[in-house]
Write a protein that holds these residues in place. Structure first.
Motif, PDB file in Angstrom:
ATOM      1  N   GLN A 144      30.295  51.593  45.304  1.00 50.55           N
ATOM      2  CA  GLN A 144      30.753  50.237  44.992  1.00 50.55           C
ATOM      3  C   GLN A 144      32.274  50.054  45.140  1.00 50.55           C
ATOM      4  OE1 GLN A 144      28.801  50.343  40.980  1.00 50.55           O
ATOM      5  NE2 GLN A 144      28.133  48.296  41.571  1.00 50.55           N
ATOM      6  N   GLY A 145      33.025  51.117  45.167  1.00 46.42           N
ATOM      7  CA  GLY A 145      34.481  51.001  45.198  1.00 46.42           C
ATOM      8  C   GLY A 145      34.993  50.328  46.464  1.00 46.42           C
ATOM      9  N   LEU A 146      35.736  49.245  46.289  1.00 40.87           N
ATOM     10  CA  LEU A 146      36.273  48.500  47.433  1.00 40.87           C
ATOM     11  C   LEU A 146      37.795  48.627  47.464  1.00 40.87           C
ATOM     12  CD1 LEU A 146      34.149  45.223  47.324  1.00 40.87           C
ATOM     13  CD2 LEU A 146      33.867  47.183  48.860  1.00 40.87           C
ATOM     14  N   TYR A 147      38.290  49.238  48.512  1.00 41.06           N
ATOM     15  CA  TYR A 147      39.726  49.423  48.713  1.00 41.06           C
ATOM     16  C   TYR A 147      40.139  48.535  49.871  1.00 41.06           C
ATOM     17  CZ  TYR A 147      44.141  52.023  49.335  1.00 41.06           C
ATOM     18  OH  TYR A 147      45.474  52.392  49.437  1.00 41.06           O
ATOM     19  N   HIS A 148      41.135  47.697  49.653  1.00 44.81           N
ATOM     20  CA  HIS A 148      41.553  46.737  50.681  1.00 44.81           C
ATOM     21  C   HIS A 148      42.760  47.295  51.427  1.00 44.81           C
ATOM     22  CE1 HIS A 148      38.676  44.065  48.931  1.00 44.81           C
ATOM     23  NE2 HIS A 148      39.301  44.074  47.768  1.00 44.81           N
ATOM     24  N   GLN A 164      42.875  45.142  36.832  1.00 43.77           N
ATOM     25  CA  GLN A 164      41.624  45.894  36.831  1.00 43.77           C
ATOM     26  C   GLN A 164      40.792  45.597  35.576  1.00 43.77           C
ATOM     27  OE1 GLN A 164      40.333  48.397  39.251  1.00 43.77           O
ATOM     28  NE2 GLN A 164      41.726  47.030  40.374  1.00 43.77           N
ATOM     29  N   THR A 165      39.467  45.697  35.711  1.00 45.04           N
ATOM     30  CA  THR A 165      38.588  45.483  34.565  1.00 45.04           C
ATOM     31  C   THR A 165      38.710  46.619  33.553  1.00 45.04           C
ATOM     32  OG1 THR A 165      36.758  46.491  35.800  1.00 45.04           O
ATOM     33  CG2 THR A 165      36.919  44.083  35.831  1.00 45.04           C
ATOM     34  N   LEU A 166      39.016  47.820  34.008  1.00 47.28           N
ATOM     35  CA  LEU A 166      39.337  48.908  33.090  1.00 47.28           C
ATOM     36  C   LEU A 166      40.834  48.822  32.815  1.00 47.28           C
ATOM     37  CD1 LEU A 166      38.104  52.569  33.159  1.00 47.28           C
ATOM     38  CD2 LEU A 166      40.498  52.047  32.713  1.00 47.28           C
ATOM     39  N   GLU A 174      49.934  44.200  41.176  1.00 49.68           N
ATOM     40  CA  GLU A 174      49.095  43.221  40.495  1.00 49.68           C
ATOM     41  C   GLU A 174      47.612  43.595  40.575  1.00 49.68           C
ATOM     42  OE1 GLU A 174      49.791  40.723  38.618  1.00 49.68           O
ATOM     43  OE2 GLU A 174      51.949  40.449  38.938  1.00 49.68           O
ATOM     44  N   SER A 175      47.205  44.168  41.704  1.00 53.71           N
ATOM     45  CA  SER A 175      45.794  44.542  41.847  1.00 53.71           C
ATOM     46  C   SER A 175      45.422  45.666  40.884  1.00 53.71           C
ATOM     47  CB  SER A 175      45.485  44.948  43.294  1.00 53.71           C
ATOM     48  OG  SER A 175      45.944  46.262  43.589  1.00 53.71           O
ATOM     49  N   ILE A 176      46.400  46.469  40.461  1.00 56.59           N
ATOM     50  CA  ILE A 176      46.161  47.495  39.446  1.00 56.59           C
ATOM     51  C   ILE A 176      46.146  46.861  38.056  1.00 56.59           C
ATOM     52  CG2 ILE A 176      46.989  49.656  38.437  1.00 56.59           C
ATOM     53  CD1 ILE A 176      46.077  49.936  41.305  1.00 56.59           C
ATOM     54  N   ASP A 217      51.125  49.462  50.071  1.00 61.30           N
ATOM     55  CA  ASP A 217      50.925  48.227  50.832  1.00 61.30           C
ATOM     56  C   ASP A 217      49.460  47.777  50.821  1.00 61.30           C
ATOM     57  OD1 ASP A 217      50.240  50.443  52.299  1.00 61.30           O
ATOM     58  OD2 ASP A 217      51.362  49.902  54.101  1.00 61.30           O
ATOM     59  N   ASP A 218      48.626  48.438  50.001  1.00 59.82           N
ATOM     60  CA  ASP A 218      47.215  48.085  49.922  1.00 59.82           C
ATOM     61  C   ASP A 218      46.885  47.477  48.555  1.00 59.82           C
ATOM     62  OD1 ASP A 218      46.952  49.192  52.468  1.00 59.82           O
ATOM     63  OD2 ASP A 218      46.386  51.162  51.685  1.00 59.82           O
ATOM     64  N   THR A 219      45.645  47.053  48.374  1.00 65.59           N
ATOM     65  CA  THR A 219      45.196  46.508  47.086  1.00 65.59           C
ATOM     66  C   THR A 219      43.812  47.040  46.756  1.00 65.59           C
ATOM     67  OG1 THR A 219      44.262  44.528  48.128  1.00 65.59           O
ATOM     68  CG2 THR A 219      46.543  44.378  47.336  1.00 65.59           C
ATOM     69  N   LEU A 220      43.469  46.964  45.454  1.00 62.19           N
ATOM     70  CA  LEU A 220      42.160  47.396  44.981  1.00 62.19           C
ATOM     71  C   LEU A 220      41.330  46.201  44.550  1.00 62.19           C
ATOM     72  CD1 LEU A 220      43.032  50.417  42.637  1.00 62.19           C
ATOM     73  CD2 LEU A 220      42.548  50.450  45.084  1.00 62.19           C
ATOM     74  N   ASP A 221      40.023  46.291  44.775  1.00 65.38           N
ATOM     75  CA  ASP A 221      39.108  45.344  44.158  1.00 65.38           C
ATOM     76  C   ASP A 221      39.218  45.471  42.646  1.00 65.38           C
ATOM     77  OD1 ASP A 221      36.630  43.551  44.496  1.00 65.38           O
ATOM     78  OD2 ASP A 221      35.945  45.107  43.113  1.00 65.38           O
ATOM     79  N   HIS A 222      38.995  44.385  41.917  1.00 58.45           N
ATOM     80  CA  HIS A 222      39.279  44.350  40.485  1.00 58.45           C
ATOM     81  C   HIS A 222      38.466  45.362  39.672  1.00 58.45           C
ATOM     82  CE1 HIS A 222      35.638  41.933  40.608  1.00 58.45           C
ATOM     83  NE2 HIS A 222      35.553  42.064  39.290  1.00 58.45           N
TER      84      HIS A 222
END
Length: 345
Positions: free
Chosen positions: A184-188, A33-35, A28-30, A97-102
């Motif tokens: 700026q890239g935020l990786y959770h 994404q805004t892109l 879902e985090s992919i 098991d991780d997520t990306l900032d939008h």
């Protein structure tokens, strides 16, 4: 029709193995994404839980998702398979098991284009390590696919874990000067008890047995591209970062294991690094590692290091105590960060 005719800006590759608890959130985090012009490549690495069903359900819902399956072969082979099927101008490898900032993919892609980068380092923590970056985790590597295809022999090494991402990135960094940054890239990053690297590092003997294999990979690479003379400092930084700091200093080896690792590191550096290392290169390396390279055995180094750590802790406490008396909160916070960073090494 060729892959490049179907090219999208970005391919996101996720190896999947028994992560049914976290997989939907990662996907879902992919998808959020805004892109939006990307492809998501899911590689099932022989999962025995519901992970394959989750992947297939998402594939039915979104045409940007590609799904492939293989017998359980490890994360390196899964990532390499994903890269083989990728069509993106740039490639990003993500853990399941991780997520990306939008805005992660969008900002990384824009930085790559603006800076004409073969490799974009993503995240403030990793960007701040420039110019002396020996290796990167997958979460900090945003890679031009044409660059990867040019060096088709540099891939995630099979049957190696941990350090498969470190070896991969170390070689790529040595092969290009076109390295960009995305602060700026935020990786959770998700912490949980079943993470591979946590379980692997608990088996100290297994890690110890893997390290000579890492060094064989590096020897072959440096010899093939004739890099010893020009990149000795880069290789020295890798030895300091991976087998020395991450393993020798942080894994609870027995005395016998420590002595074996000491000899492995010293033999490799004596043969492949020290003959080409310049005086100024030693200034880049940490004081403990420089001392390590001059010791006769692990016991001699461990005595020095115990004293070194005690002195650093004392100096850090004194400096943090003095900072408390500074009346301006913003300055106090900045000085605390500076002191903490200085004494983390």
């Amino acid at each position: 029709m060729s892959r490049d005719q179907n090219k999208v800006p970005v391919s996101v590759i996720i190896p999947v193995y028994n992560v049914e608890k976290f997989l939907s959130e990662a996907i879902e985090s992919i998808l959020n994404q805004t892109l939006t012009d990307f492809e998501l490549i899911l590689i099932n690495d022989g999962s025995t839980d519901r992970s394959p069903e989750i992947c297939k359900d998402y594939q039915k819902k979104d045409s940007r998702i590609k799904y492939f399956s293989q017998n359980n072969s490890g994360v390196s082979i899964a990532r390499n398979l994903g890269l083989f099927h990728a069509t993106g101008e740039y490639v990003f490898f993500m853990d399941s098991d991780d997520t990306l900032d939008h805005d992660f993919i969008n900002t990384s892609y824009k930085c790559a284009q603006m800076q004409d980068s073969d490799l974009v380092i993503v995240g403030e923590e990793f960007c701040s390590r420039l110019p002396n970056v020996p290796a990167l985790p997958t979460c900090a590597q945003f890679l031009r696919r044409n660059f990867l295809e040019k060096y088709y022999d540099v891939r995630f090494p099979e049957n190696i874990q941990p350090c498969e991402d470190g070896l991969f990135s170390h070689q790529l960094i040595a092969l290009t000067k076109k390295i960009g940054t995305n602060f700026q890239g935020l990786y959770h990053y998700r912490l949980h008890e079943n993470q591979n690297h946590l379980r692997i590092n608990e088996d100290s003997e297994k890690v110890l047995q893997q390290i000579p294999i890492w060094l064989t990979v590096l020897e072959d690479f440096y010899r093939k591209y004739n890099l010893y003379e020009t990149h000795a400092y880069h290789l020295a930084l890798f030895m300091e970062h991976e087998p020395f700091e991450f393993r020798y200093l942080n894994i609870p080896f027995t005395k016998e294991q420590k002595e074996r690792l000491f000899n492995i590191i010293r033999d490799f550096t004596d043969k492949n690094i020290l003959p080409w290392l310049h005086k100024d290169d030693y200034l880049i390396l940490s004081r403990p590692f420089v001392y390590f390279l001059s010791c006769n055995n692990s016991c001699e180094f461990d005595k020095f290091y115990s004293k070194y750590v005690r002195n650093k802790c004392f100096q850090k406490k004194i400096r943090l105590l003095l900072i408390k008396f500074i009346p301006f909160g913003k300055i106090r916070r900045e000085l605390r960060r500076t002191v903490s960073k200085k004494y983390s090494r």
